[in-house]
Design an enzyme around this catalytic site. Structure first.
Site, PDB file in Angstrom:
ATOM      1  N   SER A   1      45.843  34.063  34.021  1.00 29.38           N
ATOM      2  CA  SER A   1      44.551  34.295  33.391  1.00 29.38           C
ATOM      3  C   SER A   1      43.453  33.415  33.953  1.00 29.38           C
ATOM      4  O   SER A   1      42.358  33.886  34.274  1.00 29.38           O
ATOM      5  CB  SER A   1      44.662  34.082  31.875  1.00 29.38           C
ATOM      6  OG  SER A   1      43.441  34.396  31.236  1.00 29.38           O
TER       7      SER A   1
ATOM      8  N   GLY B   1      41.203  41.994  30.529  1.00 31.19           N
ATOM      9  CA  GLY B   1      40.599  41.014  29.641  1.00 31.19           C
ATOM     10  C   GLY B   1      40.009  39.837  30.393  1.00 31.19           C
ATOM     11  O   GLY B   1      38.991  39.263  29.978  1.00 31.19           O
ATOM     12  N   ASP B   2      40.632  39.467  31.502  1.00 36.88           N
ATOM     13  CA  ASP B   2      40.116  38.365  32.323  1.00 36.88           C
ATOM     14  C   ASP B   2      38.836  38.782  33.040  1.00 36.88           C
ATOM     15  O   ASP B   2      37.892  37.991  33.161  1.00 36.88           O
ATOM     16  CB  ASP B   2      41.168  37.930  33.339  1.00 36.88           C
ATOM     17  CG  ASP B   2      42.452  37.457  32.673  1.00 36.88           C
ATOM     18  OD1 ASP B   2      42.367  36.870  31.579  1.00 36.88           O
ATOM     19  OD2 ASP B   2      43.537  37.693  33.239  1.00 36.88           O
ATOM     20  N   ALA B   3      38.801  40.029  33.519  1.00 36.35           N
ATOM     21  CA  ALA B   3      37.576  40.537  34.143  1.00 36.35           C
ATOM     22  C   ALA B   3      36.447  40.578  33.116  1.00 36.35           C
ATOM     23  O   ALA B   3      35.298  40.227  33.410  1.00 36.35           O
ATOM     24  CB  ALA B   3      37.813  41.923  34.740  1.00 36.35           C
TER      25      ALA B   3
END
Length: 286
Positions: free
Chosen positions: A45, A234-236
């Site tokens: 992440s 979600g990280d993007a």
């Protein structure tokens, strides 16, 4: 659209090697799935967010650990190629490997090894790395490390935290005391009861929600059609949201850009969304 001067942002957490197995279905106990293809790349992440921030023009740094092995070298090279400044502790343990099962709908299930990714401690922080940081983004890692890094961040730096899937199972109370922005998905939001200034809830295809002193702001999802892989979406989102939030403090715009980045990620195989402002604005125009 975005600032012309990059912000010094430090990300801290895991550096992994992802082995993605695309399967015909996610097997249930006693069931068996068929592996249709295999794809490997760097992941984790913190590493994913740092790559996204660098692609969006920020001065991104990463604190983490990897093994003295080929996977660690390739994961570090991925960061450098994206423009991230990696501060990587080389541990005795091998680089952590995550096995990501992805079905045809882009849904995932994960298996992992312990490996090196939590070997980085606060004492491994290179001198001066945090001194000029405008923001510190923490991800799931040892609670004591995250708490100490948050304590060492400049008083005017924004501290954001995405504890991930294990957030409710680890003692992060000392971390939450320093958090300005908490990023969670809907399931995680239901299991965490913490009081922080701003909470951003990622709702997947439904968009995202900002909750803060001014109330609640919601931004709907973006129709992407076929989903290739939700790994790293979600990280993007976090990279896009933080880039705008740190500059403008405008919830609606930050959520919209975050949603666009997440939408771009699900259209790509693996965690790299290949972000650019041109692609983001095109996605927002849909």
């Amino acid at each position: 659209m975005h600032r012309t001067r990059a912000m010094h942002i430090v990300c801290a957490g895991h550096i992994n090697w992802d082995v993605r197995l695309h399967v015909d279905r996610l097997p249930t106990p006693g069931d068996e799935g068929l592996i249709e293809r295999r794809h490997e790349s760097g992941g984790g992440s913190a590493a994913n967010v740092a790559v996204g921030l660098a692609e969006l023009g920020e001065d991104a740094h990463l604190l983490g650990a990897a093994g003295d092995d080929e996977r660690g070298s390739e994961a570090t090279a991925r960061l450098e190629e994206a423009g991230v400044e990696p501060h990587v502790r080389i541990a005795e343990a091998p680089t952590t490997v995550k096995y990501v099962l992805v079905n045809g709908a882009g849904e995932v299930a994960l298996l992992g090894t312990d490996g090196a990714n939590e070997s980085f401690g606060a004492d491994d922080l290179p001198a001066g790395t945090l001194d000029t940081a405008g923001a510190l983004h923490l991800t799931g890692q040892r609670p004591e490390t995250a708490a100490e890094l948050a304590r060492r961040a400049p008083a005017d730096a924004v501290v954001s935290f995405d504890p991930g899937r294990r957030g409710a199972d680890r003692a992060y109370d000392a971390v939450f005391e320093h958090v300005d922005v908490l990023l969670v998905n809907e399931k995680e939001a239901q299991t965490l009861d913490v009081d922080v200034p701003v909470t951003v809830t990622k709702l997947g295809a439904e968009g995202a929600r900002w909750s803060g002193p001014a109330g609640v702001v919601e931004s709907g999802g973006i129709d992407v059609g076929a989903v290739a892989d939700t790994t790293g979406a979600g990280d993007a989102f976090a990279a896009g949201f933080l880039t705008v939030w740190l500059d403008e403090r405008e919830p609606a715009r930050a959520l919209g850009v975050g949603n666009a980045c997440g939408a771009l990620a699900v259209g790509e195989e693996g965690p790299d969304a290949n972000l650019s402002w041109e692609r983001i604005e095109s996605m927002l125009d849909r």
